[in-house]
Design a protein around this motif. Structure first.
Motif, short mmCIF file in Angstrom:
data_model
loop_
_atom_site.label_atom_id
_atom_site.label_comp_id
_atom_site.label_asym_id
_atom_site.label_seq_id
_atom_site.Cartn_x
_atom_site.Cartn_y
_atom_site.Cartn_z
N ASP A 27 7.55 34.71 12.33
CA ASP A 27 6.75 35.85 11.92
C ASP A 27 5.34 35.84 12.52
O ASP A 27 4.54 36.73 12.26
N GLY A 28 5.03 34.81 13.31
CA GLY A 28 3.74 34.77 13.98
C GLY A 28 2.58 34.34 13.12
O GLY A 28 1.42 34.48 13.51
N ALA A 29 2.84 33.80 11.92
CA ALA A 29 1.76 33.45 11.01
C ALA A 29 1.11 32.11 11.35
O ALA A 29 -0.10 31.94 11.20
N TYR A 30 1.91 31.14 11.79
CA TYR A 30 1.40 29.81 12.06
C TYR A 30 1.88 29.31 13.41
O TYR A 30 2.92 29.75 13.93
N ALA A 31 1.13 28.37 13.95
CA ALA A 31 1.53 27.66 15.16
C ALA A 31 1.22 26.18 14.96
O ALA A 31 0.41 25.80 14.09
N ALA A 32 1.86 25.34 15.74
CA ALA A 32 1.61 23.91 15.68
C ALA A 32 1.74 23.33 17.07
O ALA A 32 2.52 23.81 17.90
N ARG A 33 0.96 22.29 17.31
CA ARG A 33 1.02 21.61 18.60
C ARG A 33 0.53 20.18 18.43
O ARG A 33 -0.07 19.82 17.40
N LEU A 34 0.78 19.35 19.44
CA LEU A 34 0.18 18.03 19.51
C LEU A 34 -1.10 18.16 20.32
O LEU A 34 -1.08 18.48 21.51
N ALA A 35 -2.23 17.95 19.67
CA ALA A 35 -3.53 18.04 20.34
C ALA A 35 -3.92 16.65 20.84
O ALA A 35 -3.44 15.63 20.35
N LEU A 36 -4.79 16.63 21.82
CA LEU A 36 -5.22 15.39 22.44
C LEU A 36 -6.72 15.24 22.26
O LEU A 36 -7.49 16.15 22.58
N ASP A 37 -7.13 14.08 21.75
CA ASP A 37 -8.55 13.81 21.56
C ASP A 37 -8.82 12.36 21.94
O ASP A 37 -8.32 11.43 21.29
N GLU A 38 -9.59 12.19 23.02
CA GLU A 38 -9.94 10.85 23.51
C GLU A 38 -8.71 9.99 23.73
O GLU A 38 -8.66 8.81 23.38
N GLY A 39 -7.69 10.59 24.31
CA GLY A 39 -6.48 9.86 24.65
C GLY A 39 -5.50 9.68 23.53
O GLY A 39 -4.44 9.08 23.74
N SER A 40 -5.79 10.17 22.33
CA SER A 40 -4.89 10.04 21.18
C SER A 40 -4.32 11.40 20.81
O SER A 40 -5.03 12.41 20.79
N CYS A 41 -3.01 11.41 20.50
CA CYS A 41 -2.33 12.64 20.11
C CYS A 41 -2.27 12.75 18.59
O CYS A 41 -2.02 11.76 17.89
N PHE A 42 -2.47 13.96 18.08
CA PHE A 42 -2.35 14.21 16.64
C PHE A 42 -1.86 15.63 16.42
O PHE A 42 -2.14 16.53 17.23
N PRO A 43 -1.12 15.88 15.33
CA PRO A 43 -0.64 17.24 15.05
C PRO A 43 -1.80 18.15 14.66
O PRO A 43 -2.78 17.72 14.03
#
Length: 439
Positions: A27-43
């Protein structure tokens, strides 16, 4: 709103589909991804249905491994799929003030080490999530979120399956591309009838026919097949339940580029030929956005916003394409692209008159003409092999107008649309190619 995105995982490359930057709910309400910060991945969860988009990081006790899958649920929680000690573990993540809450759902074990398990695209409704376990000789469909007692196997299908497209709003009819005997054909798995399998695409006996995208409102299907050109896959379209043949427009052939549809305009009930389709175009010089509809014989090429989460986006019913992007200045943004004005019939007539009986040109891409001073979008005949992306767009909302001049397709490439096509409750199978196929 209708959205489609391919999960970012190695499985996407195995299916022959390029990776996407995030996953968006149906329905286009939410999205999710693995983000990268200083070499570390987090949802990271994005909220897209409010006045302004915003992101909520959902870090755990330790960084996530590359290849970990995340998928947004309809209630705003995020499903995460990790490989732990050889088992596939699933949990739901949610924000809890300064930290992240985690609800374990269970794990799936695959005795055969050759079995690959990946999440299927978000199901309509967002209450359930499914996974596909592909083994050497069979494929299992698992309910991994939304069940009563943890992960549950719903169906086992002979053959190796890939893809995954939902055909209805109830989340019951799932289309998969099944490989049997060296040929790949799209089939339908009815999850409401114990995984009953029926054929969906059988364009030619010796062709590989895959389903890439579908719109439940109009029944529009986007298909990739080598039926019109054996050994060379072409992008085509059909209508679920229609007796008309599958069409393979010349306008969707862009030399030296890979073209992948990722979103269909919703709400066009009984008029699939008027649905706008968003295309990801990957060339030697980058990726950009294409816009196309079956009733037109050209593709609009538009620059993608800087930081676009490539291959993801959603249409609104009023023909606005919303593309999520992330930059250092705007870590969570959505750019809006409007559909350019379609060329008038007189413009096509004038172009045809000037071209005479010559062979039709390929699609023209916006941007400066290499080695010349002609107008943007102009290009000499026969120069299709050097496709280049449009000029880069800014990080804000993009409002692009003015259609680029396009050449009409040769006769037989795609029929004119004289009126709405009414879908019939007949499976799209063994559709004749007829004169609509261009070898």
């Amino acid at each position: 709103m209708t959205a489609c995105a391919i999960e970012t995982s190695a499985a996407g490359e195995e299916d022959g589909m390029p990776e996407a930057g995030c996953t968006i709910t149906a329905d286009g309400a939410y999205a999710a991804r693995l983000a990268l910060d200083e070499g570390s991945c987090f949802p990271e969860r994005w909220t897209l249905d409010g006045p302004e988009p915003y992101a909520v990081p959902l870090p755990g006790n330790q960084p996530e491994e590359p290849g970990t899958e995340v998928q947004p649920m309809g209630d705003g929680r995020v499903l995460i799929h990790r490989l732990v000690d050889g088992r596939h573990a699933f949990s739901l993540l949610y924000p809890t003030g300064p930290g992240t809450g985690e609800l374990p759902l269970g794990a799936v074990g695959c005795p055969d080490p050759a079995t690959r398990l990946r999440l299927l695209p978000p199901a309509p409704g967002g209450a359930c999530a499914y996974a596909l376990a592909v083994g050497p000789r069979s494929t299992a469909v698992w309910l991994v979120a939304g069940g009563t007692f943890g992960p549950e196997q719903l169906a086992e299908i002979p053959g190796r399956c890939s893809g995954g497209v939902w055909l209805d709003r109830a989340g019951r009819m799932l289309a998969l591309d099944r490989e049997v005997g060296g040929r790949t054909k799209a089939v339908v798995v009815d999850l409401g009838c114990g995984g009953e399998v029926s054929p969906l695409l059988q364009i030619a006996p010796d062709s590989d026919d895959r389903l890439l995208l579908a719109d439940p409102d109009s029944g529009l299907l986007l298909i990739r097949s080598d039926a019109p050109s054996p050994g060379q896959e072409r992008l085509g379209w059909g209508v679920l339940g229609s007796m008309l043949p599958v069409r393979f427009p010349e306008s969707l052939r862009i030399a030296e580029c890979a073209v992948t549809p990722f979103a269909i305009q919703p709400g066009q009930v009984l008029t699939p030929e008027h649905c706008m389709v968003a295309l990801r175009v990957d060339g030697a010089f980058g990726s950009w956005v294409g816009m196309w509809r079956p009733s037109e014989r050209h593709v609009h090429h538009l620059p993608a916003p800087e930081g676009w989460l490539t291959g993801t986006g959603l249409w609104t019913a009023d023909e606005v394409l919303r593309l999520p992007y992330a930059t250092a200045e705007v870590p969570c943004g959505v750019a809006a692209l409007v559909v350019p004005r379609a060329p008038e019939p007189s413009e096509f007539s004038a172009g045809a008159a000037g071209a005479g009986a010559s062979e039709p040109e390929g699609p023209t891409l916006p941007g400066p003409r290499p080695g010349g001073s002609g107008p943007a979008g102009s290009r000499p005949r026969g120069s299709r092999s050097e496709a280049s992306p449009p000029a880069a767009a800014g990080s804000g909302a993009s409002r692009s107008g003015g259609a680029e001049p396009q050449d009409a397709e040769p006769e037989g490439g795609e029929p004119d649309s004289a009126g709405p096509v009414v879908s019939r409750p007949v499976p799209l199978r063994e559709a004749p190619l007829g004169r609509l196929v261009t070898n």
